[in-house]
Design an enzyme around this catalytic site. Structure first.
Site, mmCIF file in Angstrom:
data_model
loop_
_atom_site.group_PDB
_atom_site.id
_atom_site.type_symbol
_atom_site.label_atom_id
_atom_site.label_comp_id
_atom_site.label_asym_id
_atom_site.label_seq_id
_atom_site.Cartn_x
_atom_site.Cartn_y
_atom_site.Cartn_z
ATOM 1 N N LYS A 1 0.823 -1.210 0.000
ATOM 2 C CA LYS A 1 0.000 0.000 0.000
ATOM 3 C C LYS A 1 0.855 1.258 0.000
ATOM 4 O O LYS A 1 0.469 2.265 -0.587
ATOM 5 C CB LYS A 1 -0.967 0.022 1.189
ATOM 6 N N LYS B 1 -6.957 -11.546 -8.420
ATOM 7 C CA LYS B 1 -8.153 -11.616 -7.586
ATOM 8 C C LYS B 1 -9.208 -10.628 -8.088
ATOM 9 O O LYS B 1 -8.859 -9.526 -8.519
ATOM 10 C CB LYS B 1 -7.733 -11.247 -6.155
ATOM 11 N N LYS C 1 -12.883 -4.764 -6.580
ATOM 12 C CA LYS C 1 -13.753 -3.645 -6.923
ATOM 13 C C LYS C 1 -12.950 -2.420 -7.351
ATOM 14 O O LYS C 1 -13.503 -1.484 -7.905
ATOM 15 C CB LYS C 1 -14.667 -3.306 -5.748
#
Ligand code: TRP
Length: 334
Positions: free
Chosen positions: A117, A199, A202
């Site tokens: 991140k 994966k 969204k």
């Protein structure tokens, strides 16, 4: 003899960051609903975790309510389970601070999600992003959870929560239950429809790659029709057939059929037929959820009464743990 008197405690959380996908549903929430029969379950919409990435206030507020309504629509029963919003229970932030003093800088530096991140958002590598796993440990340990259903991407964080609990117990005696991970039998790992090695997410730039739980039936069918497969014609689960494997795993999760039965069902048929069948099965699985969600969102007063009651129940359990921790640490009682 096995102790059957005490039901085990489950804790899990989901972030309110935008549309939930079929991946969230089949990989997590559907299992959450099944676990309610056998365990004491606490499920939280973790909005405090969400602000480690900059959020628009209005969107965060709306997404939090939507996520709460959605887990109820999926079948989380607020009478059976404790369903609440993380920021409504102040003990999470409080325990998180205390536990951060029992967590090493080095341990947090090794978290792969932090590394990923911070590489993705180099302009906002904030301290919350770094201490995120401590807040997650607090979530779990406050409820003395025995089991924590998480995906593979959260295993490292759960391992850290166990280490923190063990360390704290080592110093102060048995304060926390040391939680185990729970990898559900029925959980499906749902991959992107456009790149089945990734994966389903969204946050994917290509909306065709994921199915939103609230997508309209025609959209769902269209997305399945354009799913990436391979140049063979065999509906069978085999290494190298990532696209077909993904569709088979989705179809299996929704219909309960195993891979052999699915292969037999589509023997001699093309991928086109198979894709439509998967699409239709998913449409029927999601239809009642979408309808229930729409009803719930019409009844804000009901939703409010549910999350208030959830927060109250959660606070009473969490407050007891926090009190014990404060006492052990040596904080002067109020
Ligand atoms: N970190 C988890 C995720 O992003 C969400 C989460 C927060 C969680 N607290 C938790 C999951 C406690 C399980 C238990 O998916």
């Amino acid at each position: 003899m096995e102790n059957t008197a005490r039901k085990k405690i489950i804790f899990s959380g989901i972030q309110p960051t935008g549309i939930m996908t079929l991946g969230n549903y089949l990989g997590a929430i559907k299992n959450w609903t099944l676990l309610q029969e056998e365990y004491h379950c606490c499920y939280s919409i973790v909005n405090q975790h969400a602000i480690t990435v900059r959020q628009d206030p209005k969107a965060l507020r709306e997404n939090t309510l939507a996520a709460y309504a959605l887990i109820l629509a999926c079948g989380i029963d607020p009478e059976k389970s404790i369903a609440f919003i993380q920021s409504h229970v102040s003990a999470h932030a409080e325990l998180s601070w205390a536990l951060s003093c029992y967590t090493q800088f080095g341990e947090l530096s090794r978290m792969t999600q932090f590394k990923d991140k911070s590489a993705k958002h180099p302009e906002n590598v904030n301290a919350g992003l770094f201490t995120y796993p401590v807040l997650m440990a607090a979530d779990i340990l406050l409820y003395q959870a025995d089991l924590v259903p998480v995906g593979i991407d959260q295993k490292q964080h759960l391992e850290l929560a166990r280490n923190i609990a063990q360390r704290f117990n080592g110093i102060y005696g048995n304060v926390f239950t040391v939680p185990d991970g729970y990898i559900p039998k029925a959980a499906a790992k749902v991959m992107s429809l456009q790149d089945p090695t990734k994966k389903m997410s969204k946050s994917d730039d290509n909306p065709k790659s994921f199915i939103g739980i609230l997508d309209q039936p025609s959209t769902i069918i269209k997305k399945f029709k354009s799913a990436v497969t391979d140049s063979e014609t065999c509906v069978c689960y085999r290494e190298g057939k990532d696209g077909i494997n993904n569709l088979m795993s989705i179809y299996s999760a929704v219909t309960g059929k195993d891979y052999d039965a699915i292969a037999a069902e589509f023997e001699g048929k093309g991928y086109g037929d198979f894709k439509v069948a998967v699409g239709e099965a998913v449409v029927e699985e999601l239809r009642p959820i979408r309808e229930r969600y729409e009803q719930l969102m019409q009844d804000k007063a009901y939703l409010e009464s549910c999350y208030r009651a959830g927060a109250e129940k959660a606070s009473s359990i969490a407050g007891r743990t926090l009190e014990k921790v404060y006492k052990k640490i040596g904080f002067l009682p109020k």
